[in-house]
Write a protein that holds these residues in place. Structure first.
Motif, short mmCIF file in Angstrom:
data_model
loop_
_atom_site.label_atom_id
_atom_site.label_comp_id
_atom_site.label_asym_id
_atom_site.label_seq_id
_atom_site.Cartn_x
_atom_site.Cartn_y
_atom_site.Cartn_z
N THR A 123 48.45 57.93 31.33
CA THR A 123 47.00 57.97 31.21
C THR A 123 46.46 59.40 31.18
O THR A 123 45.32 59.62 30.75
CB THR A 123 46.31 57.20 32.36
OG1 THR A 123 46.67 57.80 33.61
CG2 THR A 123 46.74 55.75 32.36
N SER A 125 46.46 62.49 26.00
CA SER A 125 45.37 62.15 25.08
C SER A 125 45.62 60.77 24.48
O SER A 125 46.75 60.24 24.51
CB SER A 125 45.27 63.19 23.97
OG SER A 125 46.47 63.19 23.19
N THR A 126 44.59 60.19 23.89
CA THR A 126 44.69 58.84 23.34
C THR A 126 45.78 58.74 22.29
O THR A 126 46.57 57.79 22.28
CB THR A 126 43.35 58.42 22.72
OG1 THR A 126 42.34 58.47 23.72
CG2 THR A 126 43.43 57.00 22.17
N ARG A 183 49.23 58.77 23.86
CA ARG A 183 49.50 57.49 24.55
C ARG A 183 49.94 56.44 23.55
O ARG A 183 50.89 55.69 23.79
CB ARG A 183 48.27 57.01 25.31
CG ARG A 183 47.94 57.83 26.54
CD ARG A 183 47.11 57.03 27.53
NE ARG A 183 45.91 56.46 26.96
CZ ARG A 183 44.74 57.08 26.86
NH1 ARG A 183 44.62 58.32 27.31
NH2 ARG A 183 43.69 56.48 26.33
N LYS A 184 49.25 56.37 22.43
CA LYS A 184 49.60 55.39 21.40
C LYS A 184 51.01 55.65 20.84
O LYS A 184 51.79 54.71 20.64
CB LYS A 184 48.58 55.42 20.26
CG LYS A 184 47.21 54.89 20.66
CD LYS A 184 46.24 54.93 19.49
CE LYS A 184 44.88 54.35 19.88
NZ LYS A 184 43.92 54.41 18.75
N LEU A 229 47.69 49.75 26.29
CA LEU A 229 46.82 50.85 25.90
C LEU A 229 45.39 50.62 26.43
O LEU A 229 44.74 51.56 26.89
CB LEU A 229 46.81 51.00 24.38
CG LEU A 229 48.11 51.56 23.77
CD1 LEU A 229 48.08 51.43 22.25
CD2 LEU A 229 48.33 53.02 24.17
N ASN A 230 44.92 49.38 26.35
CA ASN A 230 43.58 49.06 26.88
C ASN A 230 43.53 49.24 28.40
O ASN A 230 42.53 49.72 28.95
CB ASN A 230 43.21 47.62 26.53
CG ASN A 230 42.84 47.45 25.07
OD1 ASN A 230 42.69 48.44 24.34
ND2 ASN A 230 42.71 46.22 24.62
N GLN A 276 45.37 51.35 30.13
CA GLN A 276 45.37 52.79 30.38
C GLN A 276 43.97 53.37 30.16
O GLN A 276 43.52 54.24 30.92
CB GLN A 276 46.38 53.47 29.46
CG GLN A 276 47.82 53.17 29.82
CD GLN A 276 48.81 53.74 28.83
OE1 GLN A 276 48.49 53.93 27.65
NE2 GLN A 276 50.01 54.04 29.28
N LYS A 277 43.31 52.90 29.12
CA LYS A 277 41.94 53.35 28.86
C LYS A 277 41.01 52.94 30.00
O LYS A 277 40.14 53.71 30.42
CB LYS A 277 41.46 52.75 27.54
CG LYS A 277 40.06 53.19 27.12
CD LYS A 277 39.68 52.58 25.78
CE LYS A 277 38.28 52.98 25.37
NZ LYS A 277 37.89 52.36 24.06
N LEU A 278 41.21 51.74 30.51
CA LEU A 278 40.41 51.24 31.62
C LEU A 278 40.62 52.10 32.87
O LEU A 278 39.67 52.37 33.62
CB LEU A 278 40.78 49.78 31.91
CG LEU A 278 39.84 48.96 32.78
CD1 LEU A 278 38.48 48.81 32.12
CD2 LEU A 278 40.45 47.59 33.06
N ARG A 283 41.07 55.18 33.11
CA ARG A 283 40.38 56.46 33.01
C ARG A 283 38.86 56.32 33.18
O ARG A 283 38.16 57.32 33.27
CB ARG A 283 40.67 57.10 31.64
CG ARG A 283 42.14 57.52 31.48
CD ARG A 283 42.44 57.82 30.02
NE ARG A 283 41.70 58.97 29.54
CZ ARG A 283 42.17 60.21 29.49
NH1 ARG A 283 43.39 60.47 29.92
NH2 ARG A 283 41.43 61.19 29.01
N GLN A 284 38.35 55.09 33.22
CA GLN A 284 36.92 54.89 33.35
C GLN A 284 36.46 55.00 34.81
O GLN A 284 37.26 54.88 35.73
CB GLN A 284 36.53 53.50 32.80
CG GLN A 284 36.74 53.35 31.31
CD GLN A 284 36.36 51.97 30.81
OE1 GLN A 284 35.81 51.17 31.55
NE2 GLN A 284 36.64 51.70 29.54
#
Length: 442
Positions: A255, A258-259, A262-263, A380-381, A383-385, A387-388
């Motif tokens: 995480t 960078s995006t 990660r992808k 991936l979602n 991991q994005k979560l 960071r919120q």
């Protein structure tokens, strides 16, 4: 009487989105939710023990959930999934599963499993959207499930170590439980579900509650090792838990990238897993003569599984596009042939004991690629979560652990289509995601 009923309906409407108190004192929204979440928790705990008991508990839970859910505006959120990457992926998966069912060895069974699995996902999504707006509801369900399963473990540990029969055969038969004194690998594998739950409450609790959850973790681990005096019997469950923790740590570390990176890393990881599995299958001794056991080419401790995998892999190469149909591998030619040097065991004893092979051989290469793609999108979602802001990061870590453990354990045990296994996964994941989102919706 009519007036009381009308007052009840009015109360439900007024409190449909109120915070869950966990201490309902009347027949209102909290009372309905209290029972609904509790029934789901108990249903998960009972899922490997008895299909009959699980059904008796989960059917009213689903009815209550549907009644409560449809009285909110949250049902529109499910329809909105059609525009998301995961929603499109799920539609693609089940559309492909439906197509392969038409060409299946047993079309009726394949379609039944496809619809059943889709229904489980819909119920889980309903619970997630409803529970995340009812603070404390999902935690209540997890605590009830943990309590029931830990009690079952304590009973199991006692009777395993002292070797005293717990039930009479007729009681086993009546409940649909296997008629032998083993607190089976099913229970031991499901223990990882509640290890994840207990770990979360341990991380967020203060003393003295922290000691209670620490004791639960000890009991669950002891239960896994206690099965029939043989620690090796449930090595897949223990390996899944250890590797699940490693996997969770790895994905959390990602995480900080960078995006785009990660992808790239997640895509490479899943591609490596797929080709690595294929490479292992290629190294297995081929099935050259039906009925005789080839010498296993790997050092995997269970030689019979290597024979199973080799047989299934040969079937996959013969049916790479559409596969043999969901839940159809055990019906293929020679699948039930007895192995001469394996004490009468079959080439495929019900299922391949490896979810990657099972999905691939039964739905084709396209089927397994679609499933892996949706799994990668979910990670991936998540991991994005992480960071919120206003997100329960401890729960996100536990979800990673739970997610990784489930799929790792399934690499060596159980059919991925098993109703008890999937409902435990989907409903627990829904509860965990709801808890993680509670801060954001507060």
């Amino acid at each position: 009487m009519l007036r009381i009923f009308n007052d009840f309906i009015f109360t439900v409407k007024q409190n449909s989105m109120a915070n869950f108190t966990g201490q309902p004192k009347q027949l209102d929204a909290d009372r309905l939710d209290y029972w609904m979440a509790g029934l789901f928790g108990v249903g998960i705990a009972l899922s490997p023990v008895s299909r009959v008991a699980m059904g008796i508990v989960l059917v009213p839970a689903i009815i209550l959930l549907t009644f409560r859910f449809l009285r909110t505006t949250s049902f529109r959120m499910i329809w909105a999934y059609r525009r998301t990457a995961i929603g499109i992926g799920i539609v693609a998966i089940f559309s492909w599963f439906a197509i392969t069912s038409v060409f299946s060895i047993d079309p009726g069974k394949s379609l039944q499993v496809t619809l059943r699995t889709l229904a489980m996902i819909i119920v889980a999504v309903m619970f997630y959207h409803y529970a995340k707006s009812r603070k404390g509801l999902a935690q209540h369900g997890m605590k009830i499930g943990l309590t029931v399963f830990v009690i079952w473990c304590l009973i199991g540990i006692y009777f395993i170590y002292f070797n005293i029969p717990l039930f009479k055969t007729v009681f086993y038969d009546w409940l649909g439980i296997t008629n032998r004194l083993i607190f089976y690998k099913n229970d031991s594998a499901l223990a990882f579900v509640f290890l994840a739950v207990a770990l979360y409450f341990l991380l967020r609790s203060q003393a003295p509650n922290r000691w209670i959850y620490a004791a639960c973790i000890v009991i669950l681990i002891l239960f896994i090792y206690a099965d029939n005096y043989s620690p090796l019997r449930n090595r897949s469950a223990m390996a899944g838990n250890v590797l699940g923790l490693i996997g969770a740590t790895f994905f959390i570390m990602l995480t900080f990238l960078s995006t785009i990176w990660r992808k790239i890393v997640v895509a490479l990881l899943f591609a490596l897993a797929l080709f690595g599995t294929a490479s292992v299958m290629e190294r297995l001794a081929p099935i050259e003569k039906i009925g005789e056991v080839p010498a296993p080419a790997l050092s995997y401790p269970d030689h019979h599984r290597q024979v199973i995998w080799s047989f299934v892999y040969e079937k996959l190469k013969a049916n790479p596009l559409l596969g043999v149909g969901i839940d159809g591998i055990a019906k293929t030619e020679h699948a039930n042939t007895k192995l001469v040097f394996f004490k009468g065991q079959e080439y495929v004893p019900a299922h391949p004991h490896n979810w990657v092979l099972e999905v691939a051989v039964e739905t084709g290469v396209i089927g397994i690629i679609l499933v892996l793609l949706v799994m990668a999108i979910f990670i991936l979602n998540l991991q994005k979560l992480f960071r919120q802001k206003n997100i329960d990061r401890k729960m996100i870590f536990v979800i990673f652990y739970f997610f990784c453990s489930f799929w790792i354990i399934s690499m060596a045990a159980f059919s991925i289509w098993s109703a008890w296994w999937l409902i435990s996964f989907f409903m627990t994941l829904a509860m965990m995601m709801a808890v993680a989102k509670e801060k954001a919706s507060a």
